[in-house]
Scaffold this motif. Structure first.
Motif, PDB file in Angstrom:
ATOM      1  N   CYS A 149       0.831  -1.212   0.000  1.00 18.78           N
ATOM      2  CA  CYS A 149       0.000   0.000   0.000  1.00 18.78           C
ATOM      3  C   CYS A 149       0.861   1.257   0.000  1.00 18.78           C
ATOM      4  O   CYS A 149       0.612   2.191  -0.783  1.00 18.78           O
ATOM      5  CB  CYS A 149      -0.949  -0.013   1.204  1.00 18.78           C
ATOM      6  SG  CYS A 149      -0.134  -0.085   2.815  1.00 18.78           S
ATOM      7  N   SER A 152       2.452   2.104  -3.258  1.00 15.71           N
ATOM      8  CA  SER A 152       1.541   2.478  -4.338  1.00 15.71           C
ATOM      9  C   SER A 152       0.867   3.820  -4.087  1.00 15.71           C
ATOM     10  O   SER A 152       0.034   4.254  -4.882  1.00 15.71           O
ATOM     11  CB  SER A 152       0.452   1.405  -4.511  1.00 15.71           C
ATOM     12  OG  SER A 152      -0.416   1.407  -3.392  1.00 15.71           O
ATOM     13  N   CYS A 153       1.248   4.489  -2.995  1.00 16.12           N
ATOM     14  CA  CYS A 153       0.575   5.712  -2.572  1.00 16.12           C
ATOM     15  C   CYS A 153       1.318   6.955  -3.072  1.00 16.12           C
ATOM     16  O   CYS A 153       2.445   7.225  -2.640  1.00 16.12           O
ATOM     17  CB  CYS A 153       0.488   5.746  -1.045  1.00 16.12           C
ATOM     18  SG  CYS A 153      -0.133   7.293  -0.370  1.00 16.12           S
ATOM     19  N   LYS A 205      -6.867   6.147  -2.656  1.00 23.93           N
ATOM     20  CA  LYS A 205      -7.308   4.749  -2.515  1.00 23.93           C
ATOM     21  C   LYS A 205      -6.509   3.753  -3.331  1.00 23.93           C
ATOM     22  O   LYS A 205      -6.959   2.621  -3.533  1.00 23.93           O
ATOM     23  CB  LYS A 205      -8.803   4.613  -2.809  1.00 23.93           C
ATOM     24  CG  LYS A 205      -9.704   5.320  -1.803  1.00 23.93           C
ATOM     25  CD  LYS A 205     -11.162   4.947  -1.996  1.00 23.93           C
ATOM     26  CE  LYS A 205     -12.024   5.600  -0.924  1.00 23.93           C
ATOM     27  NZ  LYS A 205     -13.445   5.236  -1.057  1.00 23.93           N
ATOM     28  N   ASN A 206      -5.328   4.136  -3.822  1.00 26.08           N
ATOM     29  CA  ASN A 206      -4.443   3.126  -4.407  1.00 26.08           C
ATOM     30  C   ASN A 206      -4.108   2.052  -3.384  1.00 26.08           C
ATOM     31  O   ASN A 206      -3.956   0.873  -3.720  1.00 26.08           O
ATOM     32  CB  ASN A 206      -3.136   3.779  -4.881  1.00 26.08           C
ATOM     33  CG  ASN A 206      -3.292   4.478  -6.209  1.00 26.08           C
ATOM     34  OD1 ASN A 206      -4.396   4.644  -6.700  1.00 26.08           O
ATOM     35  ND2 ASN A 206      -2.173   4.905  -6.778  1.00 26.08           N
ATOM     36  N   CYS A 207      -3.986   2.460  -2.125  1.00 28.46           N
ATOM     37  CA  CYS A 207      -3.622   1.537  -1.059  1.00 28.46           C
ATOM     38  C   CYS A 207      -4.655   0.428  -0.915  1.00 28.46           C
ATOM     39  O   CYS A 207      -4.320  -0.764  -0.788  1.00 28.46           O
ATOM     40  CB  CYS A 207      -3.452   2.285   0.266  1.00 28.46           C
ATOM     41  SG  CYS A 207      -4.889   3.277   0.757  1.00 28.46           S
ATOM     42  N   ALA A 209      -6.849  -0.530  -3.195  1.00 31.33           N
ATOM     43  CA  ALA A 209      -6.932  -1.321  -4.422  1.00 31.33           C
ATOM     44  C   ALA A 209      -5.833  -2.373  -4.503  1.00 31.33           C
ATOM     45  O   ALA A 209      -6.041  -3.450  -5.075  1.00 31.33           O
ATOM     46  CB  ALA A 209      -6.861  -0.410  -5.642  1.00 31.33           C
ATOM     47  N   THR A 210      -4.675  -2.067  -3.927  1.00 29.71           N
ATOM     48  CA  THR A 210      -3.517  -2.963  -4.102  1.00 29.71           C
ATOM     49  C   THR A 210      -3.304  -3.930  -2.951  1.00 29.71           C
ATOM     50  O   THR A 210      -2.506  -4.852  -3.085  1.00 29.71           O
ATOM     51  CB  THR A 210      -2.239  -2.118  -4.290  1.00 29.71           C
ATOM     52  OG1 THR A 210      -1.192  -2.933  -4.813  1.00 29.71           O
ATOM     53  CG2 THR A 210      -1.779  -1.512  -2.972  1.00 29.71           C
TER      54      THR A 210
END
Length: 240
Positions: A149, A152-153, A205-207, A209-210
């Protein structure tokens, strides 16, 4: 038969030096320091966690660290080993005995991931909580600190020196949400006294999703922001 000097030399060559970060929270005015331990690699497991277990069992029982699965699944034994953040159970011991292995806590982590209380448990054994309170920790305690997370943030990419990142903040919220912890307000204050530690989150919200465990760090961070805002005077809350 090998000469005694030859045997002594080979034994010495198998001795590995470990320099381990030490600090006693009960004596907060004492500065942290690196303490040296020497391990005979011929009767030690291959991983750094094996060396720590051996030191704790045979040399110094006061040595404290987190560990659980020993299989690289839980992330409990994450620490900085020779300048690299990794898990001790999967980090092989460097066989080069001419250089010491240096072990320190993960940098840039301020969550103090252990239960903090002001009084002893009622029965002197364990701190209990209701099934309802325990259920509030679902979706939080499962984090294995893999850092998928955080990496990817975008907010963490841009401000790693200021923003703590979703992995650390998810863990922080896990303890703030624990009904058994009696220092929730102090934890929240420490995280928000510098607003960039939490409020750099832009809820991209990349965190979420991943996350390989299907957890929701973005939601945890938003809930922590809400708790903080509700504890502030209205004028100050509107300025954040």
């Amino acid at each position: 038969m090998e000469a005694q000097a030859s045997v002594a030399k080979k034994t010495k060559e198998l001795t590995k030096k470990f320099k381990i970060y030490r600090w006693n929270p009960n004596i907060p005015n004492d500065k942290p320091f690196l303490q040296s331990f020497f391990i005979n690699l011929s009767n030690c497991g291959p991983m750094v966690l094996d060396a720590l277990q051996k030191i704790k069992a045979e040399d110094d029982s006061s040595l404290s660290y987190r560990r659980s699965c020993r299989e690289g699944i839980c992330g409990s034994c994450s620490m900085n080993i020779d300048g690299t953040n990794t898990v001790a159970c999967l980090k092989p011991i460097d066989a080069d005995t001419s250089n010491a292995t240096i072990i320190t806590p993960l940098p840039h982590i301020m969550i103090e991931p252990w239960l903090k209380t002001r009084k002893a448990a009622a029965d002197g054994k364990e701190y209990r909580q209701s099934p309802e309170d325990r259920k509030r920790l679902d979706g939080l305690f499962e984090c294995i600190l893999c850092a998928c997370c955080s990496t990817s943030c975008p907010s963490y990419w841009w401000n790693p020196e200021e923003f703590l990142g979703p992995a650390a903040l998810l863990h922080a919220y896990r303890w703030i949400s624990d009904s058994r912890d009696e220092l929730r307000e102090e934890r929240l204050q420490a995280l928000t006294e510098d607003q960039t530690r939490v409020y750099r989150c832009r809820t991209i919200k990349n965190c979420t999703a991943t996350c390989p465990k299907s957890l929701n760090p973005a939601s945890a961070i938003n809930k922590m922001k809400t708790k903080h805002l509700l504890s502030q005077p209205m004028e100050l809350a509107q300025s954040l």
